[in-house]
Write a protein that holds these residues in place. Structure first.
Motif, PDB file in Angstrom:
ATOM      1  N   ASP A  67       8.359  -3.090  -8.430  1.00 16.89           N
ATOM      2  CA  ASP A  67       8.651  -4.465  -8.841  1.00 16.89           C
ATOM      3  C   ASP A  67       8.153  -5.485  -7.829  1.00 16.89           C
ATOM      4  OD1 ASP A  67       9.786  -3.605 -11.177  1.00 16.89           O
ATOM      5  OD2 ASP A  67      11.858  -3.776 -10.480  1.00 16.89           O
ATOM      6  N   LYS A  68       7.941  -5.052  -6.598  1.00 12.78           N
ATOM      7  CA  LYS A  68       7.470  -5.961  -5.555  1.00 12.78           C
ATOM      8  C   LYS A  68       5.947  -6.096  -5.533  1.00 12.78           C
ATOM      9  CE  LYS A  68      11.429  -5.009  -2.607  1.00 12.78           C
ATOM     10  NZ  LYS A  68      11.891  -4.482  -1.330  1.00 12.78           N
ATOM     11  N   LEU A  69       5.261  -5.261  -6.290  1.00 13.74           N
ATOM     12  CA  LEU A  69       3.799  -5.310  -6.313  1.00 13.74           C
ATOM     13  C   LEU A  69       3.310  -6.513  -7.119  1.00 13.74           C
ATOM     14  CD1 LEU A  69       2.718  -1.619  -6.995  1.00 13.74           C
ATOM     15  CD2 LEU A  69       2.492  -2.875  -4.867  1.00 13.74           C
ATOM     16  N   PRO A  70       2.175  -7.063  -6.730  1.00 20.72           N
ATOM     17  CA  PRO A  70       1.579  -8.128  -7.545  1.00 20.72           C
ATOM     18  C   PRO A  70       1.162  -7.579  -8.912  1.00 20.72           C
ATOM     19  CG  PRO A  70       0.528  -8.006  -5.374  1.00 20.72           C
ATOM     20  CD  PRO A  70       1.436  -6.838  -5.490  1.00 20.72           C
ATOM     21  N   ALA A  71       1.112  -8.462  -9.899  1.00 19.37           N
ATOM     22  CA  ALA A  71       0.802  -8.055 -11.270  1.00 19.37           C
ATOM     23  C   ALA A  71      -0.553  -7.352 -11.368  1.00 19.37           C
ATOM     24  CB  ALA A  71       0.833  -9.262 -12.198  1.00 19.37           C
ATOM     25  N   LEU A 124       0.826  -1.203   0.000  1.00 22.06           N
ATOM     26  CA  LEU A 124       0.000   0.000   0.000  1.00 22.06           C
ATOM     27  C   LEU A 124       0.863   1.256   0.000  1.00 22.06           C
ATOM     28  CD1 LEU A 124      -2.797   1.217   0.086  1.00 22.06           C
ATOM     29  CD2 LEU A 124      -2.750   1.027   2.560  1.00 22.06           C
ATOM     30  N   ILE A 125       1.919   1.258   0.789  1.00 27.41           N
ATOM     31  CA  ILE A 125       2.807   2.423   0.843  1.00 27.41           C
ATOM     32  C   ILE A 125       3.484   2.626  -0.509  1.00 27.41           C
ATOM     33  CG2 ILE A 125       4.953   3.309   1.859  1.00 27.41           C
ATOM     34  CD1 ILE A 125       4.031   1.971   4.503  1.00 27.41           C
ATOM     35  N   ALA A 126       3.969   1.542  -1.113  1.00 34.48           N
ATOM     36  CA  ALA A 126       4.617   1.658  -2.419  1.00 34.48           C
ATOM     37  C   ALA A 126       3.641   2.161  -3.470  1.00 34.48           C
ATOM     38  CB  ALA A 126       5.200   0.308  -2.827  1.00 34.48           C
ATOM     39  N   LEU A 127       2.418   1.664  -3.438  1.00 36.50           N
ATOM     40  CA  LEU A 127       1.409   2.089  -4.397  1.00 36.50           C
ATOM     41  C   LEU A 127       1.067   3.568  -4.220  1.00 36.50           C
ATOM     42  CD1 LEU A 127      -0.368   1.124  -6.676  1.00 36.50           C
ATOM     43  CD2 LEU A 127      -2.081   0.471  -5.014  1.00 36.50           C
ATOM     44  N   MET A 128       0.942   3.999  -2.976  1.00 32.31           N
ATOM     45  CA  MET A 128       0.646   5.408  -2.713  1.00 32.31           C
ATOM     46  C   MET A 128       1.805   6.295  -3.175  1.00 32.31           C
ATOM     47  SD  MET A 128      -1.256   5.084   0.983  1.00 32.31           S
ATOM     48  CE  MET A 128      -1.046   6.791   1.344  1.00 32.31           C
ATOM     49  N   PHE A 129       3.030   5.850  -2.913  1.00 30.10           N
ATOM     50  CA  PHE A 129       4.207   6.609  -3.330  1.00 30.10           C
ATOM     51  C   PHE A 129       4.250   6.724  -4.850  1.00 30.10           C
ATOM     52  CE2 PHE A 129       8.800   6.736  -4.376  1.00 30.10           C
ATOM     53  CZ  PHE A 129       9.094   7.958  -3.806  1.00 30.10           C
ATOM     54  N   ALA A 130       4.011   5.610  -5.521  1.00 29.57           N
ATOM     55  CA  ALA A 130       4.048   5.596  -6.982  1.00 29.57           C
ATOM     56  C   ALA A 130       2.928   6.462  -7.572  1.00 29.57           C
ATOM     57  CB  ALA A 130       3.939   4.173  -7.504  1.00 29.57           C
ATOM     58  N   MET A 153      20.595  17.486 -10.578  1.00 29.37           N
ATOM     59  CA  MET A 153      19.142  17.289 -10.566  1.00 29.37           C
ATOM     60  C   MET A 153      18.757  16.081 -11.407  1.00 29.37           C
ATOM     61  SD  MET A 153      17.871  21.248 -10.679  1.00 29.37           S
ATOM     62  CE  MET A 153      16.136  20.844 -10.681  1.00 29.37           C
ATOM     63  N   GLY A 154      19.442  15.900 -12.534  1.00 33.78           N
ATOM     64  CA  GLY A 154      19.193  14.733 -13.371  1.00 33.78           C
ATOM     65  C   GLY A 154      19.536  13.442 -12.644  1.00 33.78           C
ATOM     66  N   GLN A 155      20.649  13.448 -11.923  1.00 38.11           N
ATOM     67  CA  GLN A 155      21.040  12.272 -11.142  1.00 38.11           C
ATOM     68  C   GLN A 155      19.991  11.970 -10.072  1.00 38.11           C
ATOM     69  OE1 GLN A 155      24.930  13.459  -9.782  1.00 38.11           O
ATOM     70  NE2 GLN A 155      25.951  12.682 -11.620  1.00 38.11           N
ATOM     71  N   GLN A 156      19.502  13.021  -9.423  1.00 38.00           N
ATOM     72  CA  GLN A 156      18.472  12.830  -8.399  1.00 38.00           C
ATOM     73  C   GLN A 156      17.218  12.242  -9.021  1.00 38.00           C
ATOM     74  OE1 GLN A 156      16.701  16.403  -6.946  1.00 38.00           O
ATOM     75  NE2 GLN A 156      15.587  15.378  -5.317  1.00 38.00           N
ATOM     76  N   TRP A 157      16.840  12.735 -10.192  1.00 37.50           N
ATOM     77  CA  TRP A 157      15.638  12.246 -10.870  1.00 37.50           C
ATOM     78  C   TRP A 157      15.775  10.763 -11.187  1.00 37.50           C
ATOM     79  CZ3 TRP A 157      14.424  10.269 -15.705  1.00 37.50           C
ATOM     80  CH2 TRP A 157      13.067  10.255 -16.026  1.00 37.50           C
ATOM     81  N   HIS A 158      16.944  10.369 -11.702  1.00 39.17           N
ATOM     82  CA  HIS A 158      17.161   8.964 -12.039  1.00 39.17           C
ATOM     83  C   HIS A 158      17.171   8.086 -10.786  1.00 39.17           C
ATOM     84  CE1 HIS A 158      17.645   9.345 -16.329  1.00 39.17           C
ATOM     85  NE2 HIS A 158      18.451  10.374 -16.149  1.00 39.17           N
ATOM     86  N   ALA A 159      17.795   8.568  -9.705  1.00 32.65           N
ATOM     87  CA  ALA A 159      17.828   7.799  -8.456  1.00 32.65           C
ATOM     88  C   ALA A 159      16.418   7.614  -7.903  1.00 32.65           C
ATOM     89  CB  ALA A 159      18.719   8.505  -7.433  1.00 32.65           C
ATOM     90  N   ARG A 160      15.624   8.666  -7.966  1.00 31.19           N
ATOM     91  CA  ARG A 160      14.240   8.581  -7.490  1.00 31.19           C
ATOM     92  C   ARG A 160      13.441   7.596  -8.339  1.00 31.19           C
ATOM     93  NH1 ARG A 160      11.633  14.301  -7.141  1.00 31.19           N
ATOM     94  NH2 ARG A 160      13.139  14.302  -8.782  1.00 31.19           N
ATOM     95  N   LYS A 161      13.674   7.633  -9.635  1.00 33.55           N
ATOM     96  CA  LYS A 161      12.979   6.722 -10.544  1.00 33.55           C
ATOM     97  C   LYS A 161      13.333   5.269 -10.218  1.00 33.55           C
ATOM     98  CE  LYS A 161      12.492   5.806 -15.478  1.00 33.55           C
ATOM     99  NZ  LYS A 161      12.929   6.164 -16.813  1.00 33.55           N
ATOM    100  N   GLU A 162      14.595   4.993  -9.959  1.00 30.01           N
ATOM    101  CA  GLU A 162      15.020   3.639  -9.605  1.00 30.01           C
ATOM    102  C   GLU A 162      14.432   3.200  -8.272  1.00 30.01           C
ATOM    103  OE1 GLU A 162      16.547   1.281 -11.401  1.00 30.01           O
ATOM    104  OE2 GLU A 162      16.280   2.748 -13.006  1.00 30.01           O
ATOM    105  N   LEU A 163      14.340   4.119  -7.336  1.00 30.41           N
ATOM    106  CA  LEU A 163      13.745   3.803  -6.039  1.00 30.41           C
ATOM    107  C   LEU A 163      12.286   3.401  -6.193  1.00 30.41           C
ATOM    108  CD1 LEU A 163      14.174   3.776  -2.948  1.00 30.41           C
ATOM    109  CD2 LEU A 163      13.416   6.152  -2.938  1.00 30.41           C
ATOM    110  N   VAL A 164      11.554   4.150  -6.977  1.00 25.36           N
ATOM    111  CA  VAL A 164      10.148   3.822  -7.226  1.00 25.36           C
ATOM    112  C   VAL A 164      10.044   2.469  -7.924  1.00 25.36           C
ATOM    113  CG1 VAL A 164       8.096   4.480  -8.546  1.00 25.36           C
ATOM    114  CG2 VAL A 164       9.360   6.205  -7.259  1.00 25.36           C
TER     115      VAL A 164
END
Length: 154
Positions: A88-92, A5-11, A72-83
């Protein structure tokens, strides 16, 4: 369940934050060159341009703008990878539901934007949306081709 739920809300909140942070630029949708989402992920230092931006009062040199744009670009990419890590852990089924909801929200926003535009602007907007869809389709095709390359080499 709580982590999902937290991951879904974050995304779900991430696109809203990205839209709020998008700079006003030369493109019709606020981003550079017609991108609907400007910002550091779409061309480096574009996030620092525009009147009233967070760096507009700092009188930055071109080198400073370039360095900050890179950060800022590096931060954007890092944030994207975090999300992505949490998505990836969410059910299909949850992933598909999220994609469907995001697509519906995007379509509604485009319809609302189109309603604000004059007829000649609507035509240009429709062209921009069509070109973006074509670029996305080409990108997906390229990604599929790229994924096949290592398999062919073996």
């Amino acid at each position: 369940m709580r982590k999902t739920l937290i991951a879904l809300m974050f995304a779900a909140a991430l696109p809203t934050v990205a839209m709020a942070a998008a700079p006003e630029g030369p493109g019709p949708m606020g981003g550079p060159e017609g991108h609907m989402m400007g910002g550091p992920g779409h061309g480096g230092e574009h996030g620092m341009r525009g009147k009233g931006g967070p760096f507009s009062q700092l009188d930055l040199s071109p080198e400073q703008r370039q360095q900050i744009g890179k950060l800022m670009g590096q931060q954007w990419h890092a944030r994207k990878e975090l999300v992505r890590k949490y998505l990836d852990k969410l059910p299909a089924a949850d992933k598909q539901a999220m994609k469907d909801e995001m697509a519906a929200a995007k379509q509604k926003t485009q319809t609302d934007i189109r309603a604000v535009l004059k007829p000649d602007q609507q035509k240009k907007f429709d062209e921009i949306v069509k070109k973006q869809a074509e670029r996305r389709a080409e990108w997906k095709e390229f990604q599929a081709w790229k994924a096949q390359q290592p398999q062919k080499a073996q």
